[in-house]
Design an enzyme around this catalytic site. Structure first.
Site, PDB file in Angstrom:
ATOM      1  N   HIS A 356       0.838  -1.206   0.000  1.00 30.04           N
ATOM      2  CA  HIS A 356       0.000   0.000   0.000  1.00 30.04           C
ATOM      3  C   HIS A 356       0.867   1.248   0.000  1.00 30.04           C
ATOM      4  O   HIS A 356       1.548   1.547   0.976  1.00 30.04           O
ATOM      5  CB  HIS A 356      -0.901   0.014   1.234  1.00 30.04           C
ATOM      6  CG  HIS A 356      -2.351   0.000   0.906  1.00 30.04           C
ATOM      7  ND1 HIS A 356      -3.187   1.062   1.123  1.00 30.04           N
ATOM      8  CD2 HIS A 356      -3.130  -0.963   0.361  1.00 30.04           C
ATOM      9  CE1 HIS A 356      -4.426   0.756   0.737  1.00 30.04           C
ATOM     10  NE2 HIS A 356      -4.401  -0.471   0.277  1.00 30.04           N
ATOM     11  N   CYS A 357       0.838   1.984  -1.097  1.00 33.94           N
ATOM     12  CA  CYS A 357       1.628   3.191  -1.250  1.00 33.94           C
ATOM     13  C   CYS A 357       0.799   4.203  -2.044  1.00 33.94           C
ATOM     14  O   CYS A 357      -0.175   3.840  -2.688  1.00 33.94           O
ATOM     15  CB  CYS A 357       2.920   2.914  -2.034  1.00 33.94           C
ATOM     16  SG  CYS A 357       3.769   1.388  -1.591  1.00 33.94           S
TER      17      CYS A 357
END
Length: 364
Positions: A356-357
């Protein structure tokens, strides 16, 4: 940083695809003990590996709480910027800003949606969530990007994917859920997306990955490789509940055209066999009222589709499954100009997600 009262479409800004050039990447450090086992210690090692892998391709900034600053700084390589910032949990793709770009000037701005932990008091995953709802504004402030703030529209970054050329993919399961924008019609939701992302065509899939606790985020089931081409989470096992969901998505995509009138090429990215929470993993998570428990035997929403497209690279989850190699092979084939790097991601999956970025798009 200014808070703007117009909208990106009026101002000539669009949301680029994740495969376009980035200035950098932001991640949030895991620690909350009611979501991450053993206070996040096993997950922190994997987050450090993910950050290190992405930093090979582009600058990485890691958001950490005050109490975790020294620990994170010690665990992370020097090239990764560590930024102290209050947060509720580590899902920055969902609570961070959506960056939009003006192709004529190269200017980048942020869209700051309301965040309510995937459903607020209806079916959200934790409470409170106010620190996470401030993340987008703070990131824009640090990056010196003006922002658009929507105080009355809930959206998570993982619930949408765009091709950068006017097409957006999402799921009805998520965007039409009761805990988000239940006072709005589907058409009204579409209008907001068109104004704030400058898109023309929305492709509505019905559902996301089986048992996805985010109400079926699209980022775990379908992703744009490039305009006109997607990967779709898939299984051939007709007895698996995932089969019906994936087949439904496949049929929708094969019968749609994008904003430019192109048919959509769909590549099947096979999911791993069902991954279940072990007794040890369940007992390592603190039981707290108001958060989703992690119970022994629960099936996790495992998918290879939730990879990160970096500058010149792909950072993808691995699960110790025979389909790991199959996924690596397909992504190497689809991205011949990028280096594909796998990171063992079970610990991230146990916290409710995959890699998750958020990306900052690069100006011209």
């Amino acid at each position: 940083m200014k808070t703007l009262l117009t909208n990106p479409k009026l101002d000539g800004f669009r949301m680029p695809g994740e495969f376009e050039k980035h200035e950098g990447c932001w991640i949030i450090w895991p620690e909350r003990p009611d979501n991450w086992r053993e206070g996040g210690k096993p997950a922190q090692k994997i987050f450090a590996e993910v950050a290190k892998a992405i930093s090979e391709f582009e600058p990485v900034s890691m958001v950490v709480s005050r109490g975790q600053y020294s620990n994170a700084r010690h665990m992370l390589p020097d090239q990764i910027r560590v930024v102290e910032m209050a947060n509720d949990d580590s899902w920055i793709r969902d609570c961070g800003p959506t960056f939009v770009k003006n192709d004529l000037t190269g200017e980048i701005r942020g869209v700051d949606w309301t965040f309510n932990a995937w459903g607020g008091l209806v079916d959200g995953l934790y409470f409170p969530w106010d620190d996470d709802d401030h993340i987008a504004q703070k990131v824009c402030e640090l990056e010196r990007k003006d922002r658009y703030r929507l105080n009355d529209f809930v959206l998570e970054g993982g619930s949408i994917h765009v091709d950068g050329e006017g097409t957006l993919i999402t799921t009805e399961e998520c965007l039409l859920s009761e805990g988000r924008n239940s006072s709005l019609t589907k058409e009204e939701i579409e209008n907001v997306l068109k104004e704030y992302l400058n898109i023309e065509k929305i492709i509505w899939l019905k559902r996301g990955i089986y048992l996805d606790e985010t109400n079926g985020h699209v980022d775990n089931i379908c992703n744009f490789v490039r305009p006109g081409e997607v990967v779709l989470a898939w299984t051939d096992d007709e007895s698996d509940p995932q089969y019906e969901i994936s087949k439904e998505c496949y049929d929708i995509l094969k019968n749609e055209r994008d904003a430019k009138g192109r048919p959509i090429t769909v590549h099947k990215l096979y999911v791993p066999k069902p991954i279940l929470i072990t007794k040890e993993e369940s007992e390592g998570v603190d039981a707290v009222d108001g958060t989703l428990p992690r119970m022994e035997g629960d099936r996790l929403a495992a998918s290879y589709v939730n990879y990160y497209t970096a500058n010149g690279g792909i950072v993808m989850p691995l699960f110790g499954d025979p389909n790991d190699e199959r996924a690596l092979s397909l992504l190497n084939e689809l991205y011949p100009d990028r280096k594909v790097v796998g990171v063992y991601a079970r610990e991230i999956l146990l916290g409710g997600g995959n890699i998750h970025c958020i990306t900052q798009q690069e100006p011209l």
